[in-house]
Design a protein around this motif. Structure first.
Motif, PDB file in Angstrom:
ATOM      1  N   GLU B 169       1.019  -1.100   0.112  1.00 63.06           N
ATOM      2  CA  GLU B 169      -0.099   0.027   0.079  1.00 63.06           C
ATOM      3  C   GLU B 169       0.739   1.212  -0.111  1.00 63.06           C
ATOM      4  OE1 GLU B 169      -0.188  -2.525   2.028  1.00 63.06           O
ATOM      5  OE2 GLU B 169      -2.065  -3.397   1.354  1.00 63.06           O
ATOM      6  N   ALA B 172       2.447   1.754  -3.267  1.00 61.73           N
ATOM      7  CA  ALA B 172       1.530   2.520  -4.311  1.00 61.73           C
ATOM      8  C   ALA B 172       1.289   3.966  -4.095  1.00 61.73           C
ATOM      9  CB  ALA B 172       0.115   1.507  -4.154  1.00 61.73           C
ATOM     10  N   ASP B 173       1.184   4.188  -2.751  1.00 61.53           N
ATOM     11  CA  ASP B 173       0.949   5.679  -2.573  1.00 61.53           C
ATOM     12  C   ASP B 173       2.420   6.478  -3.106  1.00 61.53           C
ATOM     13  OD1 ASP B 173      -1.343   5.051  -1.295  1.00 61.53           O
ATOM     14  OD2 ASP B 173      -0.510   5.208   0.697  1.00 61.53           O
ATOM     15  N   VAL B 175       4.332   5.669  -5.493  1.00 64.80           N
ATOM     16  CA  VAL B 175       4.270   5.652  -7.019  1.00 64.80           C
ATOM     17  C   VAL B 175       3.269   6.576  -7.403  1.00 64.80           C
ATOM     18  CG1 VAL B 175       3.224   4.225  -9.057  1.00 64.80           C
ATOM     19  CG2 VAL B 175       4.845   3.166  -7.262  1.00 64.80           C
ATOM     20  N   ALA B 176       2.085   6.639  -6.861  1.00 68.41           N
ATOM     21  CA  ALA B 176       0.931   7.684  -7.169  1.00 68.41           C
ATOM     22  C   ALA B 176       1.403   9.075  -7.087  1.00 68.41           C
ATOM     23  CB  ALA B 176      -0.269   7.478  -6.187  1.00 68.41           C
ATOM     24  N   ALA B 177       2.286   9.388  -6.006  1.00 68.75           N
ATOM     25  CA  ALA B 177       2.966  10.533  -5.541  1.00 68.75           C
ATOM     26  C   ALA B 177       4.127  11.003  -6.392  1.00 68.75           C
ATOM     27  CB  ALA B 177       2.993  10.591  -4.048  1.00 68.75           C
ATOM     28  N   GLU B 178       4.577   9.983  -7.346  1.00 67.77           N
ATOM     29  CA  GLU B 178       5.797  10.175  -7.994  1.00 67.77           C
ATOM     30  C   GLU B 178       6.883  10.439  -7.323  1.00 67.77           C
ATOM     31  OE1 GLU B 178       6.786  10.266 -11.542  1.00 67.77           O
ATOM     32  OE2 GLU B 178       5.296   8.662 -11.536  1.00 67.77           O
ATOM     33  N   ASN B 179       7.186   9.953  -6.026  1.00 60.46           N
ATOM     34  CA  ASN B 179       8.185  10.136  -5.204  1.00 60.46           C
ATOM     35  C   ASN B 179       9.539  10.052  -5.615  1.00 60.46           C
ATOM     36  OD1 ASN B 179      10.163   8.884  -2.941  1.00 60.46           O
ATOM     37  ND2 ASN B 179       8.713   9.795  -1.792  1.00 60.46           N
ATOM     38  N   PRO B 203       4.241   4.517 -13.932  1.00 56.99           N
ATOM     39  CA  PRO B 203       3.290   5.605 -13.533  1.00 56.99           C
ATOM     40  C   PRO B 203       1.898   5.001 -14.368  1.00 56.99           C
ATOM     41  CG  PRO B 203       5.092   6.155 -15.057  1.00 56.99           C
ATOM     42  CD  PRO B 203       5.256   4.824 -14.579  1.00 56.99           C
ATOM     43  N   SER B 204       1.068   5.903 -13.508  1.00 57.46           N
ATOM     44  CA  SER B 204      -0.339   5.924 -13.801  1.00 57.46           C
ATOM     45  C   SER B 204      -0.448   6.233 -15.435  1.00 57.46           C
ATOM     46  CB  SER B 204      -1.534   6.325 -12.967  1.00 57.46           C
ATOM     47  OG  SER B 204      -1.018   6.292 -11.780  1.00 57.46           O
ATOM     48  N   ARG B 205      -1.488   5.500 -16.219  1.00 61.94           N
ATOM     49  CA  ARG B 205      -1.574   6.319 -17.411  1.00 61.94           C
ATOM     50  C   ARG B 205      -2.464   7.672 -17.384  1.00 61.94           C
ATOM     51  NH1 ARG B 205      -2.564   2.637 -23.009  1.00 61.94           N
ATOM     52  NH2 ARG B 205      -2.427   0.687 -21.971  1.00 61.94           N
ATOM     53  N   ARG B 206      -1.919   8.547 -18.049  1.00 63.22           N
ATOM     54  CA  ARG B 206      -2.568   9.799 -18.401  1.00 63.22           C
ATOM     55  C   ARG B 206      -4.045   9.586 -19.124  1.00 63.22           C
ATOM     56  NH1 ARG B 206       2.360  11.107 -18.895  1.00 63.22           N
ATOM     57  NH2 ARG B 206       3.539  12.454 -17.338  1.00 63.22           N
TER      58      ARG B 206
END
Lengths: 133, 207
Positions: B169, B172-173, B175-179, B203-206
Motif C-alpha cells: 500500500e 502504491a502511494d 508511485v501515485a505521488a511520483e516520489n 506511472p499511472s496512464r494519463r
C-alpha cells in the motif's frame, strides 16, 4: 570482427544513458497487450525494437567501449563479441527481423508483440548486468 | 569490494583490469583497445600484456602492423579470471537465490544505487528495495530473513547493506505521488525477485 569504420567509441556514461533509454522504451513497449488494437500493438512493438537497440548499445559501450552505428546486422555481430551475449544477440536479431514488418508492413500480431517484448526484456536485462560490471 | 571494479579485491593492478577487459569479449582486440577498456595507460597495458603473453594466459596474433590479444581459455588460470570478471553477476545471482527461499516471499525486491549502477567504491552501500506483502508484519519471520540477507550480502561483498522496505500500500502511494525514490528505482534498479519494478512502479496512464 566488426569493421572498425562501422563502430564509434563510447563510454560508460554513454552506456548508462542508452540503458536509461532502453528502460524507458521498454516501459512503453509493455503498455500494450495482445488484446489491444493493432495500431497500439505496432506502437508497443516498435518501442520494444528501440529498447532492444538501445540495450545492445548500452552493453557494447560498457563492455567493448564502442557501438555500431551503421547497419543493424553489424550491431548483432558486435554484440556477439561480448562474452556470454549469444542469447542477447539472438534476441536483437529477432527484434530487427520484426522491425520492418512492424514499422512498414503494418500488421503486428499479438504473437509478434509478445516476441518483441520478450526479446527486449532479454536485452535490457543483459544490459543491466553488463553496465558497471 | 569496489563496486565499480569488483575484481580489484583480488587483482588491483593493471593486470586485473586488462584480464577482465579480455575476459569480457570473445573477439581478439588491440593493445590500445585493452588500454581503453581497462582505463589504463597504453604503455602500462602493453608491458602487462607482454608479461601475460609470456605466461601463456593471453594469446597474441599479428594483424597487419598491429597485434591482437585474447584470453587463452585453455590456460589453467582462465577460469578464475572469468569468475573475477563475473563477480557483480555472482552477487546478483546469490541475492536472487537467497530471495527465492524466502517465506513469505517479497512482492518485489531489487538492487538500486551505486551497486546497481556499478559506480560505487569499497565503502558504498549495497542498497536493497523490498516490498512486503499485505498482511505480513515487519517483524517475526520477515524481519529475520531481511536481517539474514543483509548480513550475508555484507559478508559476500564487504560493503554495508541498506534496506528500504515498504508495504504494498505504501509503495502504491509513493508511485501515485511520483516520489523521488520511485523515480530513482525506475531509472536504475535491477530486479531480484517478484513483480518487475517496471510493472510495479509504472506511472499511472494519463487520461
Amino acid at each position: 570482427m566488426t569493421p572498425a569504420d562501422q563502430t564509434r567509441p563510447c563510454t560508460l556514461v554513454d552506456a548508462r544513458k542508452r540503458l536509461a533509454h532502453a528502460r524507458a522504451f521498454l516501459d512503453q513497449a509493455d503498455l500494450a497487450g495482445g488484446n489491444d488494437p493493432e495500431p497500439e500493438r505496432a506502437a508497443a512493438a516498435s518501442s520494444a525494437v528501440l529498447a532492444g537497440i538501445a540495450a545492445a548499445d548500452a552493453t557494447c559501450c560498457a563492455v567493448l567501449g564502442m557501438k555500431n552505428h551503421l547497419d543493424h546486422q553489424g550491431a548483432v555481430s558486435l554484440l556477439k563479441t561480448v562474452r556470454g551475449a549469444n542469447q542477447a544477440a539472438n534476441a536483437l536479431n529477432r527484434l530487427l527481423n520484426l522491425k520492418g514488418q512492424v514499422q512498414y508492413v503494418g500488421e503486428t500480431s499479438a504473437a509478434d508483440l509478445r516476441t518483441s517484448q520478450r526479446a527486449a526484456r532479454t536485452l535490457v536485462t543483459f544490459a543491466e548486468h553488463s553496465v558497471g560490471q | 569490494m569496489d563496486l565499480s571494479r569488483p575484481y580489484a579485491a583480488v587483482a588491483p593492478t593493471v593486470e586485473g583490469a586488462a584480464l577482465v577487459a579480455l575476459a569480457q569479449t570473445t573477439a581478439p582486440i588491440t593493445g590500445r583497445q585493452v588500454a581503453v577498456r581497462a582505463g589504463a595507460s597504453q604503455s602500462g597495458v602493453q608491458a602487462c600484456l607482454n608479461r601475460l603473453v609470456e605466461h601463456g594466459l593471453v594469446l597474441r596474433e599479428g594483424a597487419g602492423r598491429a597485434y591482437l590479444y585474447s584470453l587463452n581459455l585453455d590456460h589453467l588460470a582462465a577460469v578464475p579470471v572469468l569468475r573475477l570478471a563475473e563477480m557483480r553477476n555472482l552477487m546478483l545471482k546469490q541475492l536472487r537465490e537467497t530471495l527465492a527461499t524466502w517465506k513469505p516471499r517479497p512482492v518485489h525486491a531489487s538492487l538500486y544505487g551505486s551497486a546497481a549502477r556499478g559506480d560505487g567504491g569499497t565503502s558504498s552501500d549495497i542498497d536493497l528495495f523490498l516490498v512486503r506483502p499485505s498482511g505480513v508484519d515487519d517483524d517475526g519471520a520477515w524481519a529475520d530473513q531481511v536481517a539474514r540477507l543483509s548480513e550475508a550480502a555484507g559478508r559476500w561483498t564487504g560493503n554495508p547493506v541498506q534496506v528500504v522496505q515498504l508495504t504494498e500500500e505504501d509503495c502504491a502511494d509513493l508511485v501515485a505521488a511520483e516520489n523521488p525514490l520511485i523515480r530513482k528505482l525506475r531509472e536504475e534498479s535491477i530486479d531480484l525477485s517478484g513483480v518487475p519494478a517496471r510493472r510495479l512502479l509504472r506511472p499511472s496512464r494519463r487520461p
